[in-house]
Motif scaffolding. Sequence first.
Motif, PDB file in Angstrom:
ATOM      1  N   GLU A 249      25.395  72.713 -64.417  1.00  0.00           N
ATOM      2  CA  GLU A 249      26.649  73.267 -63.893  1.00  0.00           C
ATOM      3  C   GLU A 249      27.778  72.360 -64.369  1.00  0.00           C
ATOM      4  OE1 GLU A 249      28.712  73.817 -59.569  1.00  0.00           O
ATOM      5  OE2 GLU A 249      26.529  73.788 -59.621  1.00  0.00           O
ATOM      6  N   ASP A 250      28.557  72.872 -65.301  1.00  0.00           N
ATOM      7  CA  ASP A 250      29.560  72.021 -65.941  1.00  0.00           C
ATOM      8  C   ASP A 250      30.619  71.532 -64.950  1.00  0.00           C
ATOM      9  OD1 ASP A 250      30.720  70.710 -68.077  1.00  0.00           O
ATOM     10  OD2 ASP A 250      32.098  72.372 -68.469  1.00  0.00           O
ATOM     11  N   GLY A 251      30.871  70.232 -64.988  1.00  0.00           N
ATOM     12  CA  GLY A 251      31.948  69.674 -64.170  1.00  0.00           C
ATOM     13  C   GLY A 251      31.558  69.353 -62.735  1.00  0.00           C
TER      14      GLY A 251
ATOM     15  N   ILE B 263      23.231  66.582 -68.957  1.00  0.00           N
ATOM     16  CA  ILE B 263      24.056  67.185 -70.005  1.00  0.00           C
ATOM     17  C   ILE B 263      23.310  68.339 -70.664  1.00  0.00           C
ATOM     18  CG2 ILE B 263      25.497  65.187 -70.585  1.00  0.00           C
ATOM     19  CD1 ILE B 263      23.468  64.364 -72.685  1.00  0.00           C
ATOM     20  N   ALA B 264      24.080  69.268 -71.190  1.00  0.00           N
ATOM     21  CA  ALA B 264      23.490  70.371 -71.935  1.00  0.00           C
ATOM     22  C   ALA B 264      24.370  70.657 -73.148  1.00  0.00           C
ATOM     23  CB  ALA B 264      23.386  71.603 -71.049  1.00  0.00           C
ATOM     24  N   GLY B 265      23.743  71.160 -74.183  1.00  0.00           N
ATOM     25  CA  GLY B 265      24.475  71.462 -75.420  1.00  0.00           C
ATOM     26  C   GLY B 265      23.458  71.866 -76.463  1.00  0.00           C
ATOM     27  N   LYS B 266      23.825  72.760 -77.343  1.00  0.00           N
ATOM     28  CA  LYS B 266      22.786  73.302 -78.232  1.00  0.00           C
ATOM     29  C   LYS B 266      22.278  72.259 -79.241  1.00  0.00           C
ATOM     30  CE  LYS B 266      25.610  75.748 -81.727  1.00  0.00           C
ATOM     31  NZ  LYS B 266      26.457  74.597 -81.908  1.00  0.00           N
TER      32      LYS B 266
ATOM     33  N   GLU C 241      34.788  63.812 -74.389  1.00  0.00           N
ATOM     34  CA  GLU C 241      35.654  63.395 -75.477  1.00  0.00           C
ATOM     35  C   GLU C 241      34.860  62.601 -76.524  1.00  0.00           C
ATOM     36  OE1 GLU C 241      39.996  61.946 -74.760  1.00  0.00           O
ATOM     37  OE2 GLU C 241      38.727  60.195 -74.963  1.00  0.00           O
ATOM     38  N   GLU C 242      33.983  61.747 -76.018  1.00  0.00           N
ATOM     39  CA  GLU C 242      33.222  60.852 -76.887  1.00  0.00           C
ATOM     40  C   GLU C 242      32.153  61.598 -77.698  1.00  0.00           C
ATOM     41  OE1 GLU C 242      32.631  57.019 -78.254  1.00  0.00           O
ATOM     42  OE2 GLU C 242      34.059  57.532 -76.672  1.00  0.00           O
ATOM     43  N   PHE C 243      31.465  62.521 -77.055  1.00  0.00           N
ATOM     44  CA  PHE C 243      30.375  63.242 -77.731  1.00  0.00           C
ATOM     45  C   PHE C 243      30.686  64.740 -77.704  1.00  0.00           C
ATOM     46  CE2 PHE C 243      28.462  59.460 -75.775  1.00  0.00           C
ATOM     47  CZ  PHE C 243      27.790  58.891 -76.848  1.00  0.00           C
ATOM     48  N   ASN C 244      31.176  65.269 -78.814  1.00  0.00           N
ATOM     49  CA  ASN C 244      31.522  66.696 -78.752  1.00  0.00           C
ATOM     50  C   ASN C 244      30.301  67.611 -78.761  1.00  0.00           C
ATOM     51  OD1 ASN C 244      30.945  66.456 -81.436  1.00  0.00           O
ATOM     52  ND2 ASN C 244      33.098  66.337 -82.035  1.00  0.00           N
ATOM     53  N   ILE C 245      29.106  67.034 -78.900  1.00  0.00           N
ATOM     54  CA  ILE C 245      27.917  67.879 -78.783  1.00  0.00           C
ATOM     55  C   ILE C 245      27.547  68.145 -77.319  1.00  0.00           C
ATOM     56  CG2 ILE C 245      26.874  67.335 -81.012  1.00  0.00           C
ATOM     57  CD1 ILE C 245      25.155  65.295 -79.608  1.00  0.00           C
ATOM     58  N   ILE C 246      28.251  67.474 -76.403  1.00  0.00           N
ATOM     59  CA  ILE C 246      28.012  67.769 -74.981  1.00  0.00           C
ATOM     60  C   ILE C 246      28.865  68.983 -74.594  1.00  0.00           C
ATOM     61  CG2 ILE C 246      28.257  66.933 -72.593  1.00  0.00           C
ATOM     62  CD1 ILE C 246      27.795  64.112 -73.607  1.00  0.00           C
ATOM     63  N   ASP C 247      28.190  70.093 -74.259  1.00  0.00           N
ATOM     64  CA  ASP C 247      28.942  71.287 -73.835  1.00  0.00           C
ATOM     65  C   ASP C 247      29.164  71.281 -72.331  1.00  0.00           C
ATOM     66  OD1 ASP C 247      28.989  72.217 -76.427  1.00  0.00           O
ATOM     67  OD2 ASP C 247      27.103  73.328 -76.201  1.00  0.00           O
ATOM     68  N   LYS C 248      28.127  70.888 -71.616  1.00  0.00           N
ATOM     69  CA  LYS C 248      28.220  70.899 -70.154  1.00  0.00           C
ATOM     70  C   LYS C 248      27.703  69.574 -69.613  1.00  0.00           C
ATOM     71  CE  LYS C 248      27.416  75.865 -69.764  1.00  0.00           C
ATOM     72  NZ  LYS C 248      26.467  76.865 -69.276  1.00  0.00           N
ATOM     73  N   ILE C 249      28.321  69.118 -68.550  1.00  0.00           N
ATOM     74  CA  ILE C 249      27.915  67.818 -67.992  1.00  0.00           C
ATOM     75  C   ILE C 249      28.129  67.790 -66.482  1.00  0.00           C
ATOM     76  CG2 ILE C 249      30.199  66.951 -68.755  1.00  0.00           C
ATOM     77  CD1 ILE C 249      28.895  64.117 -68.820  1.00  0.00           C
ATOM     78  N   SER C 250      27.183  67.208 -65.774  1.00  0.00           N
ATOM     79  CA  SER C 250      27.370  67.010 -64.338  1.00  0.00           C
ATOM     80  C   SER C 250      26.992  65.573 -63.984  1.00  0.00           C
ATOM     81  CB  SER C 250      26.523  68.009 -63.544  1.00  0.00           C
ATOM     82  OG  SER C 250      25.189  67.596 -63.558  1.00  0.00           O
ATOM     83  N   VAL C 251      27.647  65.049 -62.971  1.00  0.00           N
ATOM     84  CA  VAL C 251      27.428  63.651 -62.595  1.00  0.00           C
ATOM     85  C   VAL C 251      27.047  63.564 -61.118  1.00  0.00           C
ATOM     86  CG1 VAL C 251      28.530  61.394 -62.327  1.00  0.00           C
ATOM     87  CG2 VAL C 251      29.067  62.788 -64.318  1.00  0.00           C
ATOM     88  N   THR C 252      25.989  62.820 -60.848  1.00  0.00           N
ATOM     89  CA  THR C 252      25.595  62.577 -59.467  1.00  0.00           C
ATOM     90  C   THR C 252      25.651  61.076 -59.206  1.00  0.00           C
ATOM     91  OG1 THR C 252      24.070  64.428 -59.688  1.00  0.00           O
ATOM     92  CG2 THR C 252      23.799  63.045 -57.746  1.00  0.00           C
ATOM     93  N   LEU C 253      26.382  60.690 -58.181  1.00  0.00           N
ATOM     94  CA  LEU C 253      26.486  59.273 -57.826  1.00  0.00           C
ATOM     95  C   LEU C 253      25.802  59.090 -56.481  1.00  0.00           C
ATOM     96  CD1 LEU C 253      30.158  59.128 -58.974  1.00  0.00           C
ATOM     97  CD2 LEU C 253      28.231  58.066 -60.149  1.00  0.00           C
TER      98      LEU C 253
END
Length: 410
Positions: free
Chosen positions: A45-47, A73-76, A137-149
């Motif tokens: 789930e992006d963001g 992270i997800a990305g093709k 910004e750093e890795f444009n191959i990352i399409d979707k990213i979620s963070v759990t702290l």
Amino acid sequence: MFENIPVNVGAAYEGERIRSANMFVELAGPKSIGAELVRVKEDVEDGRIKVIGPDLDEMKQGERHPFGIKIEIAGKDLEEDLEGVIERKIHELCNYVQGFMHLNQRDQIWCRVSVEAKEAGFRLKHLGEVLIALFKEEFNIIDKISVTLITDEEKVKEFVEEARKVYEKRDARVRELSEEDVDVFYGCVMCQSFAPTHVCIVTPDRPALCGAMNWFDCRAAHKIDPEGPIFEVEKGEVIDEIRGEYSGANDAVLEKSQGTIEKVYLHSVFEYPHTSCGCFEAIAFYIPELDGIGIVHRNYKGETPLGIPFSTMAGQCSGGKQVEGFCGLSIEYMRSPKFLRADGGYERIVWMPKEIKEMVFDFIPEELRDKIPTEEEAVTIEEIKEFLKEKGHPIVKRWKEEKEVTKEKK
Ligand code: SF4
Ligand code: ZN
């Protein structure tokens, strides 16, 4: 980009240290537990940002809390091979946040939040926001990213277990491969921001001293970012197989250290050891009185046989220097068949903390396992000497031979 973040964000804050005097809380670190992990998933789930456990406004000044950073992270074009490299970036990107400090990697992370940041309204969810933006910004191959702290103690414990399984899987894969099987090694200069002459040379037999990058990780990193801090090193000619001296590695080190380091022996602490930045997991140190080598790691708080603790020793041999008799290394390198083999490998090791011994126990030759003392058996030179004699450590034979040679010379 960061209008909603109550503190500044940028590379300028990377070197910022948070001392205990202006620390609001400490997260993970040597007196607590923690880990960081990046996983590549089919879909995420992006963001999405999730904080499990108390956020900063529910903590009190001076407290210490367990801490986990999990990034999905997800990305093709993403593959599992890339997880280690992307994970290694957490360190740098977290440090972009003013008032947030991140040290070390994997299950060794150690973070602090400053009083100023907390008072400005900074919360863990903001850290999540920053990481999401910077990683994209750093890795444009990352399409979707979620963070759990995670700060909930039980949940961090579970997470550390999960992370260790993933690290172990990554590390085990490269154990099948050795320097003879490849024509290309990798170099990394990510740590030159604080250790300007430091160049890591990573081979299938020598994972980077930070413990976070093995040969496969570097290969993947170079593939996605050929202009980045990780570069290919042609192996070149084998100058000394036992010491691990290769013409290609020498050339790379000379060039990338701006001419400071001329050559490097990958498998020795003597003459031209690998340089050390500061994020090594452990240090191998020569003990002249015993003609043996001791190992000490970051978590060991007592004194070493040299009469100084890890922190003092680390200060003396870090910063990208090549200091004969000292060498920063990763725990995983102690599982390599080429582990300091020019110096005698485990036959030359005369001391290590119990915690390391447990971690590498299966890789210590069986006949030596009870001959290498830990802090429980001996710490001073005299105590170690007695122990080695009593147990018949192979170094004792070495002492005798040396004595005979000196006699003959006389
Ligand atoms: Fe790169 Fe070496 Fe620093 Fe690890 S220790 S990030 S491999 S330069
Ligand atoms: Zn480093």
